[in-house]
Design an enzyme around this catalytic site. Structure first.
Site, PDB file in Angstrom:
ATOM      1  N   ILE A 248      14.449   6.394  -4.410  1.00 27.25           N
ATOM      2  CA  ILE A 248      15.840   7.221  -4.628  1.00 27.25           C
ATOM      3  C   ILE A 248      15.323   7.636  -6.062  1.00 27.25           C
ATOM      4  O   ILE A 248      14.644   8.280  -6.399  1.00 27.25           O
ATOM      5  CB  ILE A 248      16.279   5.777  -5.393  1.00 27.25           C
ATOM      6  CG1 ILE A 248      15.969   4.150  -4.064  1.00 27.25           C
ATOM      7  CG2 ILE A 248      17.494   5.457  -6.312  1.00 27.25           C
ATOM      8  CD1 ILE A 248      17.032   4.539  -3.511  1.00 27.25           C
TER       9      ILE A 248
ATOM     10  N   ASN B 164      23.582  12.591   0.949  1.00 23.51           N
ATOM     11  CA  ASN B 164      22.109  12.274   1.527  1.00 23.51           C
ATOM     12  C   ASN B 164      22.658  11.441   3.186  1.00 23.51           C
ATOM     13  O   ASN B 164      23.624  12.081   3.409  1.00 23.51           O
ATOM     14  CB  ASN B 164      21.739  10.683   1.145  1.00 23.51           C
ATOM     15  CG  ASN B 164      21.176   9.861   1.397  1.00 23.51           C
ATOM     16  OD1 ASN B 164      19.549  10.212   2.021  1.00 23.51           O
ATOM     17  ND2 ASN B 164      20.983   9.114  -0.004  1.00 23.51           N
TER      18      ASN B 164
ATOM     19  N   HIS C  98      21.742   9.326   6.534  1.00 26.02           N
ATOM     20  CA  HIS C  98      21.410   8.029   6.979  1.00 26.02           C
ATOM     21  C   HIS C  98      21.644   7.532   8.108  1.00 26.02           C
ATOM     22  O   HIS C  98      22.851   7.725   8.623  1.00 26.02           O
ATOM     23  CB  HIS C  98      21.801   6.351   5.374  1.00 26.02           C
ATOM     24  CG  HIS C  98      21.448   5.113   5.854  1.00 26.02           C
ATOM     25  ND1 HIS C  98      20.055   4.698   5.504  1.00 26.02           N
ATOM     26  CD2 HIS C  98      21.539   4.070   6.367  1.00 26.02           C
ATOM     27  CE1 HIS C  98      19.544   3.932   6.131  1.00 26.02           C
ATOM     28  NE2 HIS C  98      21.336   3.015   6.187  1.00 26.02           N
TER      29      HIS C  98
ATOM     30  N   ALA D 146      23.145   6.174  -7.995  1.00 28.07           N
ATOM     31  CA  ALA D 146      21.988   5.014  -8.298  1.00 28.07           C
ATOM     32  C   ALA D 146      21.498   4.045  -7.503  1.00 28.07           C
ATOM     33  O   ALA D 146      20.604   4.056  -7.452  1.00 28.07           O
ATOM     34  CB  ALA D 146      21.787   4.895  -9.837  1.00 28.07           C
TER      35      ALA D 146
ATOM     36  N   ASP E  76      21.570   4.184  -0.905  1.00 29.89           N
ATOM     37  CA  ASP E  76      23.087   3.989   0.377  1.00 29.89           C
ATOM     38  C   ASP E  76      24.181   3.497   0.546  1.00 29.89           C
ATOM     39  O   ASP E  76      24.664   3.633   1.110  1.00 29.89           O
ATOM     40  CB  ASP E  76      22.102   3.989   1.912  1.00 29.89           C
ATOM     41  CG  ASP E  76      21.200   4.456   2.253  1.00 29.89           C
ATOM     42  OD1 ASP E  76      20.987   5.546   2.234  1.00 29.89           O
ATOM     43  OD2 ASP E  76      20.108   3.873   2.534  1.00 29.89           O
TER      44      ASP E  76
HETATM   45  C1  GRF Z   1      15.992  10.224   9.435  1.00 25.11           C
HETATM   46  O1  GRF Z   1      16.973   9.750  10.365  1.00 25.11           O
HETATM   47  C2  GRF Z   1      16.899   9.848   7.745  1.00 25.11           C
HETATM   48  O2  GRF Z   1      18.209  10.027   7.930  1.00 25.11           O
HETATM   49  C3  GRF Z   1      16.017   8.729   7.940  1.00 25.11           C
HETATM   50  O3  GRF Z   1      14.730   9.295   8.706  1.00 25.11           O
HETATM   51  C4  GRF Z   1      14.604  10.220   9.264  1.00 25.11           C
HETATM   52  C5  GRF Z   1      14.317  11.452   8.766  1.00 25.11           C
HETATM   53  O4  GRF Z   1      14.694  12.249  10.065  1.00 25.11           O
HETATM   54  N1  GRF Z   1      16.038   8.301   6.611  1.00 25.11           N
HETATM   55  P1  GRF Z   1      13.285  13.491   9.840  1.00 25.11           P
HETATM   56  O5  GRF Z   1      12.361  13.921   8.892  1.00 25.11           O
HETATM   57  O6  GRF Z   1      14.378  15.078   8.876  1.00 25.11           O
HETATM   58  O7  GRF Z   1      13.183  14.049  11.181  1.00 25.11           O
END
Ligand code: GRF
Length: 209
Positions: free
Chosen positions: A95, A108, A110, A143, A146
């Protein structure tokens, strides 16, 4: 209206999302370029991907700083030295603190449909819950974990027999395409934020009707 031409991308692992941005930005018409890649650990493929195409890299390890606050300041200074228009946290497993969040917009990505399944195990948690549809979310970082304003989401089916790795790979195919699309549009068209609403370019609301 903010723009997003200069990108600093932060990674913690394989960096396939970073690679998708590097590939897209090879075309000048894309409108954004990766000016540096930062990480919180050494020896990861994400850093190697940047080095292979001559993009500068930096590493700030939390353990090298006496306190989290000092790490926050150090990584913010590294990021700021590249004068980014947009910071992209692409599989970066930390974070970011106020020194970075207060200085630049941070995007970001997710691997779940927020606000469901935030945190480091979004794919595992969705699978364990038994959802039939999950997906990915591109949002602005704040902050919290997600919890920032959502920019775009796309659904991905959970199929019988999926394990975490198989489902995550299916999500990442969609995630990379969505991230590239959103970053490119933000770079070319600009964006504004009002409360929890992010509008890209001429995607205006009531005021334009
Ligand atoms: C992605 O799915 C991202 O959202 C998650 O970890 C993965 C990272 O994949 N937090 P990469 O390193 O871009 O291949």
């Amino acid at each position: 209206m903010s723009k997003a031409g200069r990108l600093v991308v932060l990674v913690s692992g394989s960096g396939t999302n970073l690679q998708a941005l590097l590939d897209a930005s090879a075309d000048p018409a894309y409108g954004a370029e990766v000016v540096a890649v930062g990480a919180d650990r050494d020896g990861i493929e994400g850093l190697a991907r940047a080095a292979r195409v001559g993009v500068p890299t930096f590493v700030e390890r939390l353990g090298d700083h006496p306190t989290r606050a000092e790490w926050d300041e150090a990584i913010a200074a590294r990021i700021a030295s590249y004068e980014p228009d947009l910071v992209v946290s692409a599989g970066f497993m930390k974070i970011l603190g106020a020194p970075t969040l207060g200085a630049h917009p941070v995007l970001n990505t997710h691997p779940a449909l927020l606000p469901s399944f935030p945190g480091a195990h979004g794919v595992r948690d969705a699978l364990a819950y038994g959802v039939k549809v999950t997906g990915c979310t591109v949002m602005l970082a704040d902050a919290g974990v997600d919890s920032g304003p959502i920019i775009a989401q796309e659904a991905v089916p959970v199929l019988p027999g999926d394990d975490e790795a198989v489902l995550h790979e299916r999500i990442k195919v969609v995630e990379r395409r969505l991230l590239v699309e959103i970053v490119g549009r933000m770079a070319r068209e600009g964006w504004t934020v009002s409360g929890r609403t992010v509008r890209i370019g001429k995607e205006t609301g009531e005021e334009s009707k």
